[in-house]
Scaffold this active site. Structure first.
Site, PDB file in Angstrom:
ATOM      1  N   GLY A  39    -105.927 -42.699  14.206  1.00  0.00           N
ATOM      2  CA  GLY A  39    -105.589 -41.352  14.635  1.00  0.00           C
ATOM      3  C   GLY A  39    -104.992 -40.653  13.426  1.00  0.00           C
ATOM      4  O   GLY A  39    -104.362 -41.308  12.582  1.00  0.00           O
ATOM      5  N   ASP A  40    -105.187 -39.361  13.278  1.00  0.00           N
ATOM      6  CA  ASP A  40    -104.847 -38.718  12.007  1.00  0.00           C
ATOM      7  C   ASP A  40    -103.398 -38.949  11.573  1.00  0.00           C
ATOM      8  O   ASP A  40    -103.124 -39.351  10.448  1.00  0.00           O
ATOM      9  CB  ASP A  40    -105.212 -37.238  12.015  1.00  0.00           C
ATOM     10  CG  ASP A  40    -104.507 -36.401  13.065  1.00  0.00           C
ATOM     11  OD1 ASP A  40    -103.980 -36.964  14.054  1.00  0.00           O
ATOM     12  OD2 ASP A  40    -104.492 -35.165  12.916  1.00  0.00           O
ATOM     13  N   TYR A  97    -112.445 -44.475  20.871  1.00  0.00           N
ATOM     14  CA  TYR A  97    -113.669 -43.858  20.354  1.00  0.00           C
ATOM     15  C   TYR A  97    -114.506 -44.905  19.622  1.00  0.00           C
ATOM     16  O   TYR A  97    -113.992 -45.914  19.137  1.00  0.00           O
ATOM     17  CB  TYR A  97    -113.366 -42.669  19.438  1.00  0.00           C
ATOM     18  CG  TYR A  97    -112.700 -42.991  18.117  1.00  0.00           C
ATOM     19  CD1 TYR A  97    -113.457 -43.171  16.962  1.00  0.00           C
ATOM     20  CD2 TYR A  97    -111.313 -43.077  18.009  1.00  0.00           C
ATOM     21  CE1 TYR A  97    -112.855 -43.437  15.747  1.00  0.00           C
ATOM     22  CE2 TYR A  97    -110.699 -43.331  16.800  1.00  0.00           C
ATOM     23  CZ  TYR A  97    -111.478 -43.514  15.668  1.00  0.00           C
ATOM     24  OH  TYR A  97    -110.877 -43.789  14.460  1.00  0.00           O
ATOM     25  N   TRP A 112    -113.577 -41.510  24.370  1.00  0.00           N
ATOM     26  CA  TRP A 112    -113.080 -41.706  25.738  1.00  0.00           C
ATOM     27  C   TRP A 112    -111.561 -41.468  25.684  1.00  0.00           C
ATOM     28  O   TRP A 112    -110.779 -42.410  25.536  1.00  0.00           O
ATOM     29  CB  TRP A 112    -113.362 -43.125  26.226  1.00  0.00           C
ATOM     30  CG  TRP A 112    -114.814 -43.473  26.282  1.00  0.00           C
ATOM     31  CD1 TRP A 112    -115.674 -43.279  27.316  1.00  0.00           C
ATOM     32  CD2 TRP A 112    -115.586 -44.111  25.252  1.00  0.00           C
ATOM     33  NE1 TRP A 112    -116.929 -43.747  27.005  1.00  0.00           N
ATOM     34  CE2 TRP A 112    -116.909 -44.260  25.739  1.00  0.00           C
ATOM     35  CE3 TRP A 112    -115.287 -44.564  23.951  1.00  0.00           C
ATOM     36  CZ2 TRP A 112    -117.925 -44.838  24.987  1.00  0.00           C
ATOM     37  CZ3 TRP A 112    -116.303 -45.140  23.197  1.00  0.00           C
ATOM     38  CH2 TRP A 112    -117.601 -45.272  23.718  1.00  0.00           C
ATOM     39  N   LYS A 236    -106.093 -27.932   0.539  1.00  0.00           N
ATOM     40  CA  LYS A 236    -107.092 -28.932   0.160  1.00  0.00           C
ATOM     41  C   LYS A 236    -108.497 -28.352   0.288  1.00  0.00           C
ATOM     42  O   LYS A 236    -108.747 -27.492   1.110  1.00  0.00           O
ATOM     43  CB  LYS A 236    -106.929 -30.163   1.056  1.00  0.00           C
ATOM     44  CG  LYS A 236    -105.592 -30.885   0.881  1.00  0.00           C
ATOM     45  CD  LYS A 236    -105.301 -31.850   2.023  1.00  0.00           C
ATOM     46  CE  LYS A 236    -105.008 -31.129   3.320  1.00  0.00           C
ATOM     47  NZ  LYS A 236    -104.625 -32.036   4.425  1.00  0.00           N
ATOM     48  N   GLY A 268    -108.345 -37.555   4.141  1.00  0.00           N
ATOM     49  CA  GLY A 268    -107.343 -36.495   4.231  1.00  0.00           C
ATOM     50  C   GLY A 268    -106.032 -36.994   4.805  1.00  0.00           C
ATOM     51  O   GLY A 268    -104.954 -36.543   4.403  1.00  0.00           O
ATOM     52  N   ASP A 269    -106.108 -37.947   5.726  1.00  0.00           N
ATOM     53  CA  ASP A 269    -104.889 -38.513   6.308  1.00  0.00           C
ATOM     54  C   ASP A 269    -104.100 -39.282   5.251  1.00  0.00           C
ATOM     55  O   ASP A 269    -102.872 -39.195   5.174  1.00  0.00           O
ATOM     56  CB  ASP A 269    -105.247 -39.459   7.460  1.00  0.00           C
ATOM     57  CG  ASP A 269    -106.105 -38.802   8.519  1.00  0.00           C
ATOM     58  OD1 ASP A 269    -106.022 -37.556   8.656  1.00  0.00           O
ATOM     59  OD2 ASP A 269    -106.862 -39.514   9.198  1.00  0.00           O
TER      60      ASP A 269
END
Length: 322
Positions: A39-40, A97, A112, A236, A268-269
């Site tokens: 998750g991010d 997911y 989901w 970014k 990116g995370d």
């Protein structure tokens, strides 16, 4: 190191990353799936803690009491990340997911998550947990963090965020706009602009503004953000130059190129986590962006959102702001 006007200089308390973490299933063939968690904001917290283990990091979300939720909790704790803001409820569980990756390393997803525990984040927190948020140092969230919330939960979130800002908590935000998570672009704009107005540090990508406002010019994106007077703006552009506007002026930092792309997820995370950790640790915006870019470039060499810890540690030991 920190300048006297640097927003990161006065941080006290833990760094809190608020968002959803899901079960990640990676398609390995007709009859094989690899299981992980991602998750991010979860990804960002992991990479920050790995790079700067001396910092106190908390992941904030809501999870279930099932075997997968407990496994996620164990994974967090094994990475040295706290769970003081991670309520567990019996009525719901993690979202999930599945990932399919093409030959270019780009991924498509099947989700989901419509009934996940994370959608009930604010009402699931105890009074002690909610009150403790006023004493954290940095609070980082994204457009995904707020998009997944039920409407009444989002109202509670904004009320709490306003209280935290008044209490002196430094707030960071990445719009990370995902159109499919919002009822409409108008609802997304209303909430993302509210986040802009409450945040001290913005870490958007030009692609967010392209999808939401039809703006692709980096200067126009910067001008839009500056309307909200952030204390630090990190713009970014994927593989292109990162632009930073802070108390130290404006700086442009080329990103680290890497042709060995296996999986672009969480680049990116990783950038966000390492950048914030570096700034909190006293490094300049330029040094922090260089470190963050190097980390993001490394992360795309392995499949899945979270690269094996040993590989990241080897990379980071060699990097060490050299």
């Amino acid at each position: 190191m920190h300048s006297e006007s640097d927003i990161f200089k006065q941080l006290r308390g833990p760094l809190v990353f608020a968002g959803e973490c899901m079960l990640e299933l990676v398609n390995k063939g007709a009859s094989q799936l690899a299981k992980s968690y991602a998750g991010d904001l979860y990804n960002s917290s992991i990479y920050l803690k790995r790079a700067f283990p001396e910092l106190s990091v908390e992941f904030m979300s809501c999870i279930g009491q099932d075997i997968l939720s407990n496994e996620l909790l164990e994974r967090l704790l094994s990475e040295g990340i706290g769970a003081h803001f991670l309520p567990q409820i019996a009525t719901h569980h993690l979202g999930a997911y599945m990932v399919v990756t093409d030959e270019q390393g780009e991924r498509s997803f099947i989700y989901w998550r419509n009934d996940s525990a994370a959608k009930r984040l604010m009402s699931s927190m105890s009074a002690n947990q909610t009150n403790a948020l006023d004493k954290v140092g940095l609070f980082f969230f994204s457009g995904i963090s707020i998009a997944i919330l039920h409407d009444d939960e989002r109202t509670l979130f904004w009320e709490k965020l306003s209280q935290m800002k008044q209490a002196g908590v430094t707030i960071a935000f990445d719009p990370n706009y995902r159109p499919q998570l919002w009822k409409s672009p108008e609802v997304a704009k209303e909430n993302i602009e509210k986040a802009f107005s409450l945040s001290d540090i913005l870490l958007p990508g030009v692609d967010d503004f392209d999808k939401l406002y039809g703006i692709t010019d980096v200067e126009e994106c910067i001008a839009l953000c500056q309307q909200y007077s952030p204390k630090e703006l990190v713009m970014k552009q994927g593989e292109r130059t990162v632009h930073i506007i802070s108390s130290q002026g404006r700086e442009s930092v080329p990103v680290v190129a890497n042709n060995n792309v296996v999986d672009t997820t969480s680049a990116g995370d990783a950038f966000n986590g390492v950048y914030l950790g570096s700034r909190v640790s006293g490094h300049s915006p330029t040094a922090s962006a260089n470190a963050a870019s190097a980390a993001a470039s490394k992360v795309i060499e392995t499949p899945g959102a979270i690269m094996p810890k040993a590989l990241f540690d080897d990379f980071w030991q060699a990097y060490r702001f050299s």
